[in-house]
Design an enzyme around this catalytic site. Structure first.
Site, PDB file in Angstrom:
ATOM      1  N   CYS A  98    -126.655 -90.917 -36.883  1.00 18.22           N
ATOM      2  CA  CYS A  98    -126.402 -91.814 -38.015  1.00 18.22           C
ATOM      3  C   CYS A  98    -127.570 -91.610 -38.949  1.00 18.22           C
ATOM      4  O   CYS A  98    -127.827 -90.471 -39.361  1.00 18.22           O
ATOM      5  CB  CYS A  98    -126.221 -93.250 -37.547  1.00 18.22           C
ATOM      6  SG  CYS A  98    -127.469 -93.808 -36.365  1.00 18.22           S
ATOM      7  N   SER A  99    -128.318 -92.644 -39.271  1.00 26.82           N
ATOM      8  CA  SER A  99    -129.470 -92.456 -40.135  1.00 26.82           C
ATOM      9  C   SER A  99    -130.738 -92.352 -39.291  1.00 26.82           C
ATOM     10  O   SER A  99    -131.431 -91.336 -39.298  1.00 26.82           O
ATOM     11  CB  SER A  99    -129.558 -93.611 -41.137  1.00 26.82           C
ATOM     12  OG  SER A  99    -130.569 -93.352 -42.065  1.00 26.82           O
ATOM     13  N   ARG A 133    -126.138 -97.259 -34.772  1.00 26.94           N
ATOM     14  CA  ARG A 133    -124.724 -96.875 -34.700  1.00 26.94           C
ATOM     15  C   ARG A 133    -124.523 -95.759 -33.686  1.00 26.94           C
ATOM     16  O   ARG A 133    -123.540 -95.758 -32.940  1.00 26.94           O
ATOM     17  CB  ARG A 133    -124.255 -96.459 -36.097  1.00 26.94           C
ATOM     18  CG  ARG A 133    -124.268 -97.634 -37.056  1.00 26.94           C
ATOM     19  CD  ARG A 133    -124.186 -97.229 -38.500  1.00 26.94           C
ATOM     20  NE  ARG A 133    -125.453 -96.692 -39.011  1.00 26.94           N
ATOM     21  CZ  ARG A 133    -125.648 -96.331 -40.269  1.00 26.94           C
ATOM     22  NH1 ARG A 133    -124.658 -96.439 -41.127  1.00 26.94           N
ATOM     23  NH2 ARG A 133    -126.817 -95.882 -40.671  1.00 26.94           N
ATOM     24  N   GLY A 187    -130.516 -92.766 -35.947  1.00 26.64           N
ATOM     25  CA  GLY A 187    -130.076 -92.203 -34.669  1.00 26.64           C
ATOM     26  C   GLY A 187    -130.238 -93.159 -33.508  1.00 26.64           C
ATOM     27  O   GLY A 187    -130.372 -92.726 -32.357  1.00 26.64           O
ATOM     28  N   GLN A 216    -128.868-101.297 -31.845  1.00 29.82           N
ATOM     29  CA  GLN A 216    -129.997-101.975 -32.483  1.00 29.82           C
ATOM     30  C   GLN A 216    -129.838-103.488 -32.637  1.00 29.82           C
ATOM     31  O   GLN A 216    -130.823-104.216 -32.576  1.00 29.82           O
ATOM     32  CB  GLN A 216    -130.248-101.358 -33.866  1.00 29.82           C
ATOM     33  CG  GLN A 216    -131.658-101.577 -34.359  1.00 29.82           C
ATOM     34  CD  GLN A 216    -131.804-101.421 -35.848  1.00 29.82           C
ATOM     35  OE1 GLN A 216    -130.820-101.386 -36.591  1.00 29.82           O
ATOM     36  NE2 GLN A 216    -133.024-101.349 -36.313  1.00 29.82           N
TER      37      GLN A 216
HETATM   38  N1  PTR Z   1    -134.022-102.670 -39.107  1.00 31.16           N
HETATM   39  C1  PTR Z   1    -133.376-103.774 -39.722  1.00 31.16           C
HETATM   40  C2  PTR Z   1    -133.896-105.012 -39.125  1.00 31.16           C
HETATM   41  O1  PTR Z   1    -134.581-104.923 -38.121  1.00 31.16           O
HETATM   42  O2  PTR Z   1    -133.567-106.058 -39.663  1.00 31.16           O
HETATM   43  C3  PTR Z   1    -131.903-103.710 -39.476  1.00 31.16           C
HETATM   44  C4  PTR Z   1    -131.326-102.488 -40.025  1.00 31.16           C
HETATM   45  C5  PTR Z   1    -130.206-101.969 -39.466  1.00 31.16           C
HETATM   46  C6  PTR Z   1    -131.860-101.857 -41.111  1.00 31.16           C
HETATM   47  C7  PTR Z   1    -129.636-100.846 -39.974  1.00 31.16           C
HETATM   48  C8  PTR Z   1    -131.325-100.725 -41.629  1.00 31.16           C
HETATM   49  C9  PTR Z   1    -130.199-100.223 -41.067  1.00 31.16           C
HETATM   50  O3  PTR Z   1    -129.767 -99.120 -41.640  1.00 31.16           O
HETATM   51  P1  PTR Z   1    -128.342 -98.520 -41.683  1.00 31.16           P
HETATM   52  O4  PTR Z   1    -127.689 -99.113 -42.871  1.00 31.16           O
HETATM   53  O5  PTR Z   1    -128.654 -97.097 -41.810  1.00 31.16           O
HETATM   54  O6  PTR Z   1    -127.658 -98.905 -40.418  1.00 31.16           O
HETATM   55  N1  PTR Z   2    -137.254 -98.716 -40.176  1.00 33.43           N
HETATM   56  C1  PTR Z   2    -135.898 -98.960 -39.837  1.00 33.43           C
HETATM   57  C2  PTR Z   2    -135.806-100.122 -38.858  1.00 33.43           C
HETATM   58  O1  PTR Z   2    -136.702-100.269 -38.030  1.00 33.43           O
HETATM   59  O2  PTR Z   2    -134.834-100.853 -38.935  1.00 33.43           O
HETATM   60  C3  PTR Z   2    -135.345 -97.763 -39.150  1.00 33.43           C
HETATM   61  C4  PTR Z   2    -133.897 -97.822 -38.887  1.00 33.43           C
HETATM   62  C5  PTR Z   2    -132.993 -97.475 -39.853  1.00 33.43           C
HETATM   63  C6  PTR Z   2    -133.432 -98.202 -37.641  1.00 33.43           C
HETATM   64  C7  PTR Z   2    -131.660 -97.462 -39.613  1.00 33.43           C
HETATM   65  C8  PTR Z   2    -132.057 -98.214 -37.386  1.00 33.43           C
HETATM   66  C9  PTR Z   2    -131.194 -97.826 -38.372  1.00 33.43           C
HETATM   67  O3  PTR Z   2    -129.859 -97.802 -38.128  1.00 33.43           O
HETATM   68  P1  PTR Z   2    -129.058 -96.553 -37.568  1.00 33.43           P
HETATM   69  O4  PTR Z   2    -129.744 -96.086 -36.332  1.00 33.43           O
HETATM   70  O5  PTR Z   2    -127.713 -97.135 -37.306  1.00 33.43           O
HETATM   71  O6  PTR Z   2    -129.020 -95.512 -38.624  1.00 33.43           O
END
Ligand code: PTR
Ligand code: PTR
Length: 333
Positions: free
Chosen positions: A222-223, A228, A225, A269
């Site tokens: 995903c972004s 999702r 990893g 996550q």
């Molecule tokens: N890291 C964020 C938090 O701890 O509140 C939650 C988060 C989840 C942030 C996903 C970014 C995310 O990115 P994406 O849109 O790539 O899932």
């Molecule tokens: N710095 C971001 C965070 O801790 O939330 C990194 C992050 C970004 C973590 C996206 C999870 C994210 O979602 P996904 O793994 O779905 O891309």
């Protein structure tokens, strides 16, 4: 009333499980030295999301004079119960596109599952690492052609041909088929409302994977990893387990997530994503129940509810919804 109580009980249990998993994840101290090396800094999309050294995918045949050139932000994820193997990776950066294809080729992966859009909320989540339909680009010194692209509502299927190394002593050009499944119905920071189309995609992937003789692990990204990607891998593992053992129970969900998190930190996550795993399993089992019921009708057999009972019992443990084909209760007087 009983059903509502059951639902609330399940809801609370799921929240507690997730809290426990978060706590456990924080205690993991596996080293991440490769990801922390200064020369690899530009290869990490998020500085807080790094692979463990013990499970990272190590790139082979790279230039030993370039420090860190065996590094990519990707982890092997193994499921001992169903012997399933996956690679969980971050979304490509411009600087890592060649490394990504190096990994796909080296590991003989035939399926790439992309669970992100390239841009979400005006932010780049993953660079486009493949050519447009009908075009060819050069990746890690190989020609990569996009030979087919079809779109269903929630996902896009692409078919790529990646140039293979020639066999020793021959110069015939060989092409390797690689399938790309991009799920686009997953809103950022959330979960898909309905697991149905994700399950359709996973079923299709399973069929495709079986058309190859010795395929390598599917690559899921995903972004970052973890969020999702972790959710998709865990759902996949639990479905495999269900097919293998004929059932899953309530312990299997947290146990699988914990196992996966020991191989890549932070997988699955959010609590919503964790809950979504349960929802996906429930929808999967309801489908299974439908299939078995129609099969029994078609074959005009005597109704045998053996399997259906097992499914109903699993649904009760996992689900928040009551089974919908129960006979109505006798009227009370
Ligand atoms: N890291 C964020 C938090 O701890 O509140 C939650 C988060 C989840 C942030 C996903 C970014 C995310 O990115 P994406 O849109 O790539 O899932
Ligand atoms: N710095 C971001 C965070 O801790 O939330 C990194 C992050 C970004 C973590 C996206 C999870 C994210 O979602 P996904 O793994 O779905 O891309």
């Amino acid at each position: 009333l009983c059903e509502t109580a059951e639902r609330v009980r399940n809801d609370i249990r799921i929240a507690q499980e997730f809290e426990w998993l978060q706590f456990e994840d924080k205690t993991n101290t596996n080293p991440k030295t490769a990801g922390l090396m200064a020369c690899n800094k530009r290869k990490n999309r998020y500085k807080n999301i790094l692979p463990f050294d013990c499970t990272r995918v190590v790139l082979n045949n790279i230039d030993p004079t370039i420090p860190g050139s065996d590094y990519i932000n990707a982890s092997f994820i193994f499921d001992d119960q169903s012997s399933g193997l996956f690679i969980a990776a971050q979304g490509c950066l411009k600087a890592t596109v060649d490394d990504f294809w190096h990994m796909v080729y080296q590991e003989n992966s035939r399926i790439i599952i992309m669970v992100t859009n390239e841009i979400e909320k005006a932010k780049i989540k993953c660079v486009r690492y493949w050519p447009d339909y009908g075009l060819t680009s050069l990746v890690d010194g190989r020609e990569l052609t996009n030979v087919d692209e079809t779109s269903t509502g929630d996902y896009v299927i692409r078919e790529f041909e990646l140039e293979e190394d020639p066999l020793p002593g021959r110069d015939t050009r060989r092409l390797r088929k690689i399938f790309h499944y991009q799920y686009i119905g997953w809103p950022d920071h959330g979960t898909p409302g309905d697991p149905a189309s994700l399950l359709d995609m996973l079923a299709q992937i399973d069929t495709t994977q079986k058309t190859f003789q010795y395929p390598g692990p599917p690559v899921v990204h995903c972004s970052a990893g973890i969020g999702r990607t972790g959710t998709v891998i865990v759902i996949n593992m639990l479905i495999n387990l269900l097919q293998l053992k004929g059932g899953v129970d309530e312990k299997d969900v947290p146990q699988t997530v914990q196992k996966v998190r020991c191989q890549r930190g932070g997988m699955v996550q959010t609590e919503a994503q964790y809950r979504f795993i349960y929802r996906a399993l429930v929808v999967y089992m309801k489908r299974l129940r439908e299939q078995q019921l129609t099969q029994q009708k078609n074959e005009n057999q005597k109704m045998d509810y053996g399997n259906i009972d097992v499914i109903n019992k699993m649904l009760q443990e996992l689900d928040v919804e009551p089974p919908d084909d129960k006979p109505p209760l006798p009227p009370r007087d």
